[in-house]
Design a protein around this motif. Structure first.
Motif, PDB file in Angstrom:
ATOM      1  N   VAL A   1      -8.662   6.877   2.699  1.00  0.00           N
ATOM      2  CA  VAL A   1      -9.429   5.807   1.896  1.00  0.00           C
ATOM      3  C   VAL A   1      -8.335   4.908   1.097  1.00  0.00           C
ATOM      4  O   VAL A   1      -7.175   5.168   0.879  1.00  0.00           O
ATOM      5  CB  VAL A   1     -10.296   6.544   0.778  1.00  0.00           C
ATOM      6  N   HIS A   2      -8.834   3.567   0.981  1.00  0.00           N
ATOM      7  CA  HIS A   2      -7.682   2.466   0.852  1.00  0.00           C
ATOM      8  C   HIS A   2      -8.532   1.246  -0.019  1.00  0.00           C
ATOM      9  O   HIS A   2      -9.577   1.028   0.252  1.00  0.00           O
ATOM     10  CB  HIS A   2      -7.128   2.062   2.084  1.00  0.00           C
ATOM     11  N   ILE A   3      -7.761   1.085  -1.142  1.00  0.00           N
ATOM     12  CA  ILE A   3      -8.194  -0.333  -1.862  1.00  0.00           C
ATOM     13  C   ILE A   3      -6.725  -0.973  -2.400  1.00  0.00           C
ATOM     14  O   ILE A   3      -6.116  -0.248  -2.793  1.00  0.00           O
ATOM     15  CB  ILE A   3      -9.277   0.038  -3.023  1.00  0.00           C
ATOM     16  N   GLY A   4      -6.546  -2.301  -1.961  1.00  0.00           N
ATOM     17  CA  GLY A   4      -5.341  -2.755  -2.439  1.00  0.00           C
ATOM     18  C   GLY A   4      -4.452  -3.052  -1.662  1.00  0.00           C
ATOM     19  O   GLY A   4      -4.662  -3.362  -0.310  1.00  0.00           O
ATOM     20  N   ASP A   5      -2.978  -3.085  -1.944  1.00  0.00           N
ATOM     21  CA  ASP A   5      -1.987  -3.486  -0.871  1.00  0.00           C
ATOM     22  C   ASP A   5      -1.009  -2.425  -0.775  1.00  0.00           C
ATOM     23  O   ASP A   5      -0.021  -2.669  -0.349  1.00  0.00           O
ATOM     24  CB  ASP A   5      -1.392  -4.798  -1.199  1.00  0.00           C
ATOM     25  N   SER A   6      -1.419  -0.966  -1.301  1.00  0.00           N
ATOM     26  CA  SER A   6      -0.327   0.038  -0.814  1.00  0.00           C
ATOM     27  C   SER A   6      -0.863   0.268   0.618  1.00  0.00           C
ATOM     28  O   SER A   6      -1.762  -0.231   1.343  1.00  0.00           O
ATOM     29  CB  SER A   6      -0.828   1.240  -1.664  1.00  0.00           C
ATOM     30  N   ARG A   7       0.026   1.064   1.442  1.00  0.00           N
ATOM     31  CA  ARG A   7      -0.555   1.253   2.662  1.00  0.00           C
ATOM     32  C   ARG A   7      -0.453   2.600   3.230  1.00  0.00           C
ATOM     33  O   ARG A   7       0.194   3.484   2.659  1.00  0.00           O
ATOM     34  CB  ARG A   7       0.535   0.237   3.488  1.00  0.00           C
ATOM     35  N   ILE A   8      -0.986   2.910   4.462  1.00  0.00           N
ATOM     36  CA  ILE A   8      -0.745   4.342   5.135  1.00  0.00           C
ATOM     37  C   ILE A   8      -0.449   3.835   6.457  1.00  0.00           C
ATOM     38  O   ILE A   8      -1.205   3.276   7.324  1.00  0.00           O
ATOM     39  CB  ILE A   8      -2.349   4.719   5.024  1.00  0.00           C
ATOM     40  N   TYR A   9       0.505   4.472   7.041  1.00  0.00           N
ATOM     41  CA  TYR A   9       1.309   4.200   8.344  1.00  0.00           C
ATOM     42  C   TYR A   9       1.082   5.610   8.832  1.00  0.00           C
ATOM     43  O   TYR A   9       1.057   6.777   8.288  1.00  0.00           O
ATOM     44  CB  TYR A   9       2.568   3.868   8.309  1.00  0.00           C
ATOM     45  N   ARG A  10       1.063   5.819  10.461  1.00  0.00           N
ATOM     46  CA  ARG A  10       1.123   6.980  11.311  1.00  0.00           C
ATOM     47  C   ARG A  10       2.031   6.629  12.210  1.00  0.00           C
ATOM     48  O   ARG A  10       1.860   5.676  12.932  1.00  0.00           O
ATOM     49  CB  ARG A  10      -0.464   7.275  11.830  1.00  0.00           C
ATOM     50  N   LEU A  11       3.009   7.671  12.304  1.00  0.00           N
ATOM     51  CA  LEU A  11       4.042   7.639  13.407  1.00  0.00           C
ATOM     52  C   LEU A  11       3.384   8.858  14.391  1.00  0.00           C
ATOM     53  O   LEU A  11       3.414   9.880  14.310  1.00  0.00           O
ATOM     54  CB  LEU A  11       5.308   8.145  12.891  1.00  0.00           C
TER      55      LEU A  11
ATOM     56  N   LEU B   1      -2.300   1.961   9.386  1.00  0.00           N
ATOM     57  CA  LEU B   1      -3.870   2.215   9.366  1.00  0.00           C
ATOM     58  C   LEU B   1      -4.685   1.578   8.301  1.00  0.00           C
ATOM     59  O   LEU B   1      -6.055   1.636   8.125  1.00  0.00           O
ATOM     60  CB  LEU B   1      -4.189   3.682   9.334  1.00  0.00           C
ATOM     61  N   THR B   2      -4.045   0.690   7.537  1.00  0.00           N
ATOM     62  CA  THR B   2      -4.993   0.085   6.544  1.00  0.00           C
ATOM     63  C   THR B   2      -4.689  -1.243   6.533  1.00  0.00           C
ATOM     64  O   THR B   2      -3.669  -1.730   7.095  1.00  0.00           O
ATOM     65  CB  THR B   2      -4.451   0.598   5.070  1.00  0.00           C
ATOM     66  N   HIS B   3      -5.613  -2.186   5.832  1.00  0.00           N
ATOM     67  CA  HIS B   3      -5.548  -3.623   5.958  1.00  0.00           C
ATOM     68  C   HIS B   3      -5.254  -3.959   4.380  1.00  0.00           C
ATOM     69  O   HIS B   3      -5.932  -3.639   3.366  1.00  0.00           O
ATOM     70  CB  HIS B   3      -6.756  -4.075   6.148  1.00  0.00           C
ATOM     71  N   ASP B   4      -4.351  -4.858   4.041  1.00  0.00           N
ATOM     72  CA  ASP B   4      -3.901  -5.156   2.719  1.00  0.00           C
ATOM     73  C   ASP B   4      -5.091  -5.943   2.134  1.00  0.00           C
ATOM     74  O   ASP B   4      -5.623  -7.074   2.864  1.00  0.00           O
ATOM     75  CB  ASP B   4      -2.584  -6.046   2.625  1.00  0.00           C
ATOM     76  N   HIS B   5      -5.457  -5.610   0.794  1.00  0.00           N
ATOM     77  CA  HIS B   5      -6.599  -6.524   0.366  1.00  0.00           C
ATOM     78  C   HIS B   5      -5.749  -7.627  -0.785  1.00  0.00           C
ATOM     79  O   HIS B   5      -5.752  -7.427  -1.979  1.00  0.00           O
ATOM     80  CB  HIS B   5      -7.549  -5.655  -0.473  1.00  0.00           C
ATOM     81  N   SER B   6      -5.016  -8.374  -0.018  1.00  0.00           N
ATOM     82  CA  SER B   6      -4.314  -9.592  -0.774  1.00  0.00           C
ATOM     83  C   SER B   6      -4.329 -10.704  -0.135  1.00  0.00           C
ATOM     84  O   SER B   6      -4.305 -10.766   0.943  1.00  0.00           O
ATOM     85  CB  SER B   6      -2.882  -8.873  -1.229  1.00  0.00           C
ATOM     86  N   HIS B   7      -3.733 -11.822  -0.696  1.00  0.00           N
ATOM     87  CA  HIS B   7      -3.663 -13.126  -0.185  1.00  0.00           C
ATOM     88  C   HIS B   7      -2.329 -13.700  -0.368  1.00  0.00           C
ATOM     89  O   HIS B   7      -1.886 -13.476  -1.744  1.00  0.00           O
ATOM     90  CB  HIS B   7      -4.681 -14.285  -0.712  1.00  0.00           C
ATOM     91  N   THR B   8      -1.413 -14.160   0.759  1.00  0.00           N
ATOM     92  CA  THR B   8      -0.100 -14.412   0.518  1.00  0.00           C
ATOM     93  C   THR B   8      -0.129 -16.080  -0.356  1.00  0.00           C
ATOM     94  O   THR B   8      -0.812 -16.950   0.076  1.00  0.00           O
ATOM     95  CB  THR B   8       0.673 -14.817   1.627  1.00  0.00           C
ATOM     96  N   LEU B   9       0.578 -15.986  -1.351  1.00  0.00           N
ATOM     97  CA  LEU B   9       0.816 -17.427  -1.881  1.00  0.00           C
ATOM     98  C   LEU B   9       2.166 -18.100  -1.640  1.00  0.00           C
ATOM     99  O   LEU B   9       2.078 -19.406  -2.042  1.00  0.00           O
ATOM    100  CB  LEU B   9       0.477 -17.204  -3.459  1.00  0.00           C
TER     101      LEU B   9
END
Length: 588
Positions: free
Chosen positions: A146-156, A164-172
């Motif tokens: 489960v994910h919301i925001g720009d923290s991340r979940i990786y899998r090796l 495995l997650t998508h950042d909910h943010s925009h680059t300025l």
């Protein structure tokens, strides 16, 4: 909010506390975490792990989570700690009949509402209790993300690192981003969810942006490959050396082994039990003395028995030996007991745990003195509308208790409802019960068999999944039959289930065609409850109950349809007769 004593939360430079969690000695899964403020004065990150054991492991799994409080918000750190603490506390309190996806959605919706209220409903970031949130639930052979925001979940996996997650943010700009989604940001949230199959050797990393924004993938892979207790702290140190100016948090999870899907221990034991033989009065079955046979069908047998330890009367339900080699039938029989022992409502039959080890497969049910609703209907033809409302109110109360547990009854009909001697109704058969949580817990492999064809919702016969609207359809048919003594659709006879090409095949007959004292608004409420297409049916029991009690202004008095629409055959017969008479008159 208070911390659960089994939960490890890290909110500062004390990674050793997380590493010393007693669950980390577990061989199948290892979890380690660390967090620190970095070069900032305060730490607005929070992370936690919980390694469950025993029944808790099977019911809810183990959990790891990271939250990163929004730095520009007044209460970002408080929001992160509240989110971690609240999620761990509330998730492990959800009913085991809920599917994991449904459980996390309900918990996060509640958390988001609380955080949003803390900021006074303000949408200004600087005034809000805002935090990112990412979590992995390790349950059985799956990882629920489960994910919301720009923290991340990786899998090796096999040396390859995947986010495995998508950042909910925009680059300025360089090192400047705008967060588009976070807990507490809005009254309504959209949380990402995905389920991944686990493999032995998988390593998961949950990180705040203070780590992954400053470390290349090669450095992350190098640290994860050499997994150990200090890996989270090594990632933090590497990010600080790389110039990280943010708070830093990391949780590392390594899957050492993946066994068979975990199933309820009782259900597993029951699968090994032999079927009971046909019983006769006077025989003993464990500590029960059989008094008489109450009911027998091709699928099961019911016996009245006395518990010799308590002297209480009980009903023993045994499976039919006709299905002793049918694994799907056995699954459903076991699921009926599993469901019944978790439902507690006076309108649903009680299922008791046996007081001793069973020698064969059977259920122990409460004994209800009274008659079935079918028997009552045969003696009370077309009862008064207020009486029908009162009976339906009892059934709705019982069905709501199932709905709260995400359980669909699936086989609601008058024969499966008992009326006690005091007039109270009880649903007595849970053999058709289904639900995502039940399937997840017991790993059911087959589809649920549709209920009685005159009461089961049409979607069953399209092969579609059942829902709470399916039970509303069955309840609508029962209400219709109570008032009229008829079915709302042509009766289906025979033992074979029918097939539908489309919902328009089903032609509804208004209840007022059989009983003239039924108001048009009650007639329309029955029609909506019994609508063939589930999308056009009531979505909630409360809506149906309200429309049976109070006239719904949306229900207009129906205009009488032309005879050609009501009875095309009769219309053409009359037309042919008129033409014949006109010819006869012409020749006369």
């Amino acid at each position: 909010m208070s911390l659960d004593h089994d939960m490890m939360i890290t909110v500062g430079p004390s990674p050793a506390a997380a590493d010393s969690s007693p669950g980390n000695k577990q061989e199948a899964l290892q979890l380690f975490s660390a967090s620190c403020p970095g070069h900032r004065q305060h730490n607005d990150d929070a992370c936690a792990v919980q390694l469950s054991q025993g029944a808790e492991l099977q019911q809810h799994g183990s959990l790891a989570a990271v939250a990163d409080g929004v730095a520009n918000a007044e209460a970002g750190g408080e929001a992160a700690r509240a989110a971690i603490n609240g999620f761990f506390s509330d998730y492990y309190s959800t009913p085991e009949t809920w599917a994991t996806k449904h459980a996390v959605a309900r918990v996060l919706h509640s958390l988001n509402s609380w955080l949003f209220r803390q900021s006074g409903g303000s949408t200004e970031i600087r005034r809000g209790w805002l935090t990112t949130f990412s979590a992995v639930i390790f349950k059985g052979t799956s990882a629920h993300l489960v994910h919301i925001g720009d923290s991340r979940i990786y899998r090796l996996r096999n040396g390859s690192l995947e986010c495995l997650t998508h950042d909910h943010s925009h680059t300025l700009g360089p090192r400047r981003t705008f967060l588009s989604r976070a807990l507490g940001m809005d009254a309504h949230i959209d949380v990402d969810y995905r389920c991944e199959a686990l493999k032995a050797g998988d390593i998961f990393l949950l990180s705040s942006d203070g780590i992954h924004d400053f470390l290349p993938e090669s450095t992350i892979i190098e640290r994860l490959v050499n997994f150990c207790e200090s890996t989270p702290q090594q990632l933090i140190d590497a990010a600080l050396q790389a110039g990280s100016t943010d708070n830093l948090s990391a949780v590392i999870c390594r899957v050492n082994s993946v066994g068979l899907p975990q199933c309820d221990e009782l259900a597993m034991r029951n699968r090994e039990l032999p079927f009971a033989p046909d019983l006769r009065p006077g025989q003993l079955l464990d500590n029960f003395q059989v008094l008489q046979e109450l009911h027998a069908s091709s699928r099961s047998h019911l016996y009245l028995a006395r518990d010799q330890e308590t002297d209480a009367l009980r009903v023993i339900k045994t499976p039919s030996v006709n299905f002793c080699d049918d694994p799907l039938y056995i699954e459903r029989f076991i699921a009926e007991e599993w469901t019944g022992r978790r439902v507690s409502h006076p309108g649903v039959i009680k299922v008791f745990a046996p007081s001793c080890e069973r020698r064969c497969l059977y259920h122990v049910l409460e004994y209800i003195e009274g008659q079935t609703l079918r028997q009552w209907m045969q003696l009370n033809l077309q009862p008064q509308i207020p009486e029908v409302r009162e009976l339906l109110g009892q059934l709705v109360s019982a069905l709501r208790s199932l709905q709260r547990m995400e359980i669909v009854h699936g086989d609601l009909k008058p024969e499966n409802i008992m009326m006690r001697n005091d007039g109270r109704l009880v649903i007595i058969d849970l053999g058709g019960a289904d639900g995502p949580g039940l399937r997840e817990q017991l790993h059911l492999s087959g589809e649920c068999v549709p209920g009685s064809k005159n009461y089961a919702a049409p979607e069953f016969f399209f092969g579609d999944s059942a829902s709470h609207r399916s039970d509303i359809f069955s309840l609508g048919v029962i209400a219709y039959e109570l008032l009229t003594g008829k079915y709302p659709y042509p009766e289906r006879l025979g033992s074979n289930h029918y097939r539908l090409k489309n919902y328009s095949q089903m032609r509804f007959t208004r209840a007022s065609a059989y009983r003239s004292d039924i108001p048009h608004w009650i007639d329309s409420a029955l029609q909506k409850a019994c609508t063939a297409d589930p999308k056009k049916r009531y979505s909630a029991l409360s809506e149906f109950v309200r429309d049976l009690q109070i006239p719904n202004p949306e229900f207009k008095v129906p205009h009488k349809r032309p005879l050609l629409e009501r009875d095309p055959l009769l219309c053409w017969q009359l037309l042919a007769l008129a033409l014949l008479l006109s010819h006869l008159l012409y020749f006369i």
